[in-house]
Design an enzyme around this catalytic site. Structure first.
Site, PDB file in Angstrom:
ATOM      1  N   SER A  64       0.794  -1.221   0.000  1.00 52.87           N
ATOM      2  CA  SER A  64       0.000   0.000   0.000  1.00 52.87           C
ATOM      3  C   SER A  64       0.830   1.275   0.000  1.00 52.87           C
ATOM      4  O   SER A  64       0.379   2.318  -0.475  1.00 52.87           O
ATOM      5  CB  SER A  64      -0.939   0.019   1.217  1.00 52.87           C
ATOM      6  N   HIS A  96      -0.901   6.195   6.208  1.00 45.08           N
ATOM      7  CA  HIS A  96      -0.313   5.920   4.903  1.00 45.08           C
ATOM      8  C   HIS A  96       0.134   7.225   4.248  1.00 45.08           C
ATOM      9  O   HIS A  96      -0.350   8.298   4.594  1.00 45.08           O
ATOM     10  CB  HIS A  96      -1.321   5.206   3.992  1.00 45.08           C
TER      11      HIS A  96
END
Length: 297
Positions: A50, A278
């Site tokens: 990711s 993230h």
């Protein structure tokens, strides 16, 4: 307080499953143009998890598997824009583990190594953070118990060296094997594995607890865990003949506790155009820039 940790647990679990809702994009820092004469950058194949796919960062790549949350603003796309390869293939996928290099991660998602051939000359990736479920287990686990002792280190007391032991004893050989597998398929390629940017500051900050509800004493403990992960990835790269792109120095001060416009990592609560914990588009561009700089492109 319980509601805050519950929200964090939900958002982190959602990110781990590779499910998210995109929101309007933030400004992206464009990486410099590359002089790609010393290293061949075509054909270029982007692999990884990711942090490589830029999970949750809109806009997503049209036609890509939804589970992969593959962004057009991920660092591989930034690198391709800078180096202009004749051939560029992006198979990054949110939630990927090293095992997903060899087998299908989900229906409709081919093993990532299928994209690599003997003609491939440039490969980039981030990988290893999902192995042994270390990332989700540590951050998720800490989120659920942090409210019991906000100023202490309840997560460290509960888990001790569990996660770092798994990283050293299991993640390291997994990453080494994955890099060697890439090398076997693409013997002439430059292989660059990018380290994970700094997620948390050096010490706990109460003013950050609302968006990153991690107990103050657990912040340096989790940062140490990430340092250990990056260290074993760097060691695997050396032993596999790959290049490690160190993000530690450049990402300092751009962690999830930094303000909008400064941070490269979005916080667990109310992230902007990225999955919780993230990289955002600016962070992805910074990863591309460091790759260009450290490879001398």
């Amino acid at each position: 307080m319980r509601r805050t940790t519950s929200v964090l647990a939900t958002t982190l679990f959602t990110a781990a499953l590779g499910v998210g809702v995109a929101v309007p994009a933030t400004a992206k820092v464009s990486p410099p143009k590359a002089n790609h004469h010393s290293i061949k950058t075509s054909p270029y194949v982007a692999l990884g998890d990711s942090y490589a796919s830029a999970a949750g960062v809109a806009p997503l790549v049209a036609g890509a598997p939804a589970t992969c949350s593959r962004s057009t603003l991920n660092f591989a796309h930034d690198l391709a824009a800078a180096t202009q390869p004749r051939s560029f293939t992006d198979v990054t996928c949110s939630g990927a583990k090293t095992a997903d290099f060899y087998g299908s991660q989900a229906p409709g998602v081919a093993p990532q190594l299928d994209a690599v051939t003997k003609k491939t000359r440039f490969v980039t990736m981030t990988i290893g953070g999902n192995d042994e479920d270390v990332f989700t287990s540590s951050f998720f686990g800490c989120a659920t118990i942090s409210a019991t002792d906000v100023l202490g280190n309840p997560c460290q007391r509960k888990y001790g060296t569990t996660f770092t032991d798994a990283i050293v004893n299991q993640t390291y050989p997994n990453v080494l094997a994955a890099l060697k597998a890439v090398r076997k398929k693409a013997p002439a390629a430059t292989i660059a594995i990018v380290g994970y940017p700094q997620i948390l500051p050096e010490v706990g900050r109460l003013d950050c607890y609302r968006s990153m509800p991690i107990a103050m004493g657990d912040v340096p403990w989790l940062k140490h865990e990430q340092d250990v992960l990056n260290a074993v990835i760097a060691r695997a790269a050396r032993h596999a003949g790959a290049r490690f792109i160190d993000m530690a120095a450049s990402s300092r001060g751009h962690d999830a506790c930094a303000p909008v416009g400064t941070r490269w990592i979005e916080p667990a609560i109310a992230p902007v155009n990225a999955f919780p914990v993230h990289p955002n588009a600016t962070g992805e561009a910074a990863m591309a820039e460091q790759t260009l700089l450290q490879l001398g492109l």
